[in-house]
Design a protein around this motif. Structure first.
Motif, mmCIF file in Angstrom:
data_model
loop_
_atom_site.group_PDB
_atom_site.id
_atom_site.type_symbol
_atom_site.label_atom_id
_atom_site.label_comp_id
_atom_site.label_asym_id
_atom_site.label_seq_id
_atom_site.Cartn_x
_atom_site.Cartn_y
_atom_site.Cartn_z
ATOM 1 N N VAL A 264 15.992 0.985 -19.570
ATOM 2 C CA VAL A 264 16.626 -0.506 -20.208
ATOM 3 C C VAL A 264 16.732 -0.884 -18.707
ATOM 4 N N ARG A 265 16.335 -1.651 -18.227
ATOM 5 C CA ARG A 265 16.765 -2.229 -16.927
ATOM 6 C C ARG A 265 17.342 -3.716 -16.096
ATOM 7 N N GLN A 266 18.546 -3.423 -15.739
ATOM 8 C CA GLN A 266 18.727 -4.838 -15.661
ATOM 9 C C GLN A 266 17.912 -5.705 -14.993
ATOM 10 N N GLU A 267 17.683 -7.295 -15.003
ATOM 11 C CA GLU A 267 16.748 -7.641 -13.695
ATOM 12 C C GLU A 267 17.272 -7.825 -12.279
ATOM 13 N N PHE A 268 16.630 -7.918 -11.719
ATOM 14 C CA PHE A 268 17.272 -7.523 -9.964
ATOM 15 C C PHE A 268 15.836 -7.713 -9.033
ATOM 16 N N SER A 269 15.028 -9.117 -8.503
ATOM 17 C CA SER A 269 14.119 -10.083 -7.856
ATOM 18 C C SER A 269 14.520 -10.068 -7.384
ATOM 19 N N ILE A 270 14.089 -10.345 -5.911
ATOM 20 C CA ILE A 270 13.834 -10.589 -4.774
ATOM 21 C C ILE A 270 12.204 -11.401 -4.554
ATOM 22 N N CYS A 271 12.507 -12.954 -4.842
ATOM 23 C CA CYS A 271 11.599 -13.825 -5.069
ATOM 24 C C CYS A 271 10.952 -14.230 -3.254
ATOM 25 N N PHE A 272 9.886 -14.291 -3.186
ATOM 26 C CA PHE A 272 9.490 -14.893 -1.602
ATOM 27 C C PHE A 272 8.224 -15.626 -1.833
ATOM 28 N N ARG A 273 8.278 -16.935 -0.429
ATOM 29 C CA ARG A 273 6.838 -17.421 -0.803
ATOM 30 C C ARG A 273 5.730 -16.456 0.730
ATOM 31 N N ALA A 274 4.969 -16.936 0.488
ATOM 32 C CA ALA A 274 3.584 -15.763 0.767
ATOM 33 C C ALA A 274 2.527 -16.553 1.327
ATOM 34 N N ARG A 275 2.115 -16.204 2.476
ATOM 35 C CA ARG A 275 0.895 -17.135 2.603
ATOM 36 C C ARG A 275 -0.282 -16.030 2.325
ATOM 37 N N PRO A 276 -1.683 -17.035 2.119
ATOM 38 C CA PRO A 276 -2.635 -15.782 2.195
ATOM 39 C C PRO A 276 -3.262 -15.664 3.226
ATOM 40 N N LEU A 277 -3.794 -14.285 3.887
ATOM 41 C CA LEU A 277 -4.717 -14.281 4.714
ATOM 42 C C LEU A 277 -5.753 -13.561 5.005
ATOM 43 N N GLY A 278 -5.830 -13.488 3.789
ATOM 44 C CA GLY A 278 -7.339 -12.509 3.072
ATOM 45 C C GLY A 278 -7.701 -12.030 2.077
ATOM 46 N N GLY A 279 -9.214 -11.346 1.907
ATOM 47 C CA GLY A 279 -8.620 -10.207 0.445
ATOM 48 C C GLY A 279 -9.923 -10.956 -0.452
ATOM 49 N N ARG A 280 -10.691 -10.412 -1.190
ATOM 50 C CA ARG A 280 -10.982 -10.597 -2.783
ATOM 51 C C ARG A 280 -9.879 -10.048 -3.839
ATOM 52 N N LEU A 281 -10.407 -11.255 -4.732
ATOM 53 C CA LEU A 281 -9.343 -11.115 -5.949
ATOM 54 C C LEU A 281 -9.800 -9.717 -6.879
ATOM 55 N N ARG A 282 -9.314 -9.499 -7.087
ATOM 56 C CA ARG A 282 -9.767 -7.641 -8.118
ATOM 57 C C ARG A 282 -8.638 -7.212 -9.002
ATOM 58 N N THR A 283 -8.172 -7.137 -9.824
ATOM 59 C CA THR A 283 -7.532 -5.644 -11.172
ATOM 60 C C THR A 283 -7.416 -4.716 -10.226
ATOM 61 N N SER A 284 -6.127 -4.390 -10.693
ATOM 62 C CA SER A 284 -5.452 -2.848 -10.819
ATOM 63 C C SER A 284 -4.784 -2.783 -12.043
ATOM 64 N N SER A 285 -4.439 -1.441 -12.119
ATOM 65 C CA SER A 285 -3.903 -1.109 -13.153
ATOM 66 C C SER A 285 -2.491 -1.655 -13.908
ATOM 67 N N GLU A 286 -2.265 -2.637 -12.901
ATOM 68 C CA GLU A 286 -0.454 -3.226 -13.557
ATOM 69 C C GLU A 286 -1.191 -4.708 -13.535
ATOM 70 N N SER A 287 -2.760 -4.865 -13.434
ATOM 71 C CA SER A 287 -3.089 -6.831 -13.793
ATOM 72 C C SER A 287 -4.158 -6.271 -14.596
ATOM 73 N N LYS A 288 -4.629 -7.189 -15.319
ATOM 74 C CA LYS A 288 -5.987 -6.915 -16.182
ATOM 75 C C LYS A 288 -6.201 -8.437 -15.742
ATOM 76 N N GLU A 289 -5.846 -9.400 -14.918
ATOM 77 C CA GLU A 289 -6.779 -10.208 -14.555
ATOM 78 C C GLU A 289 -5.408 -11.010 -13.401
ATOM 79 N N VAL A 290 -6.389 -11.503 -12.681
ATOM 80 C CA VAL A 290 -5.569 -11.543 -11.542
ATOM 81 C C VAL A 290 -6.752 -13.283 -11.181
ATOM 82 N N LEU A 291 -5.958 -14.908 -10.744
ATOM 83 C CA LEU A 291 -6.313 -15.887 -10.714
ATOM 84 C C LEU A 291 -5.632 -16.978 -10.002
#
Length: 156
Positions: free
Chosen positions: A96-123
């Motif tokens: 049971v984890r207490q929230e601790f997250s640092i949120c950044f702004r980022a810009r896309p450089l390239g790549g193609r949308l794809r899912t992973s074991s952690e993401s069942k949809e990417v959009l």
């Protein structure tokens, strides 16, 4: 591993751990936001994950986004630090984890949308359509702060 988020819930379990996590708010040239639908709780979220030994925070952002979405990014700024002790995340292994997250702004450089074991949809989601997505309030807060383009980072 399944997860359940508790926010301001008097029946939430007591936290027994804390971990350094990052997330990233990424918009494409059309203003759409990079989102995933998480495999562990079926909610939509901005991508992110846990810092690994030997990484900087910005390296973690780049790795997590590549792993979860297929998109390469460059970190461009800090949106905020989110450490609300009233937000705990319970995993099915007993952590049971207490929230601790640092949120950044980022810009896309390239790549193609794809899912992973952690993401069942990417959009790429239009900001005006976010209300139709099942987004946890803690993630919604980060998105709200990012869209407001606050002059100073948020912190709790």
């Amino acid at each position: 591993m399944a997860r359940l988020d508790y926010l301001d819930d008097p029946n939430a379990p007591e936290p027994n751990s804390i971990a350094i996590a990052v997330s990233a708010f990424v918009q494409d040239s059309a203003g759409r936001i990079l989102m995933i639908r998480r495999s562990d709780n079926d909610r939509y979220s901005i991508p992110g994950g846990q810092l690994e030994l030997g990484e900087t925070l910005t390296q973690t952002v780049a790795r997590e986004l590549r792993e979860e979405t297929g998109i390469e990014v460059e970190v461009t700024g800090l949106i905020g630090i989110y450490s609300n002790p009233r937000h705990v995340i319970a995993y099915d292994d007993g952590e049971v984890r207490q929230e601790f997250s640092i949120c950044f702004r980022a810009r896309p450089l390239g790549g193609r949308l794809r899912t992973s074991s952690e993401s069942k949809e990417v959009l790429w989601a239009e900001p005006e359509r976010l209300d139709a997505l099942n987004i946890h309030p803690s993630i919604r807060l980060r998105i709200t702060h990012a869209l407001a383009d606050r002059p100073q980072p948020y912190y709790t």
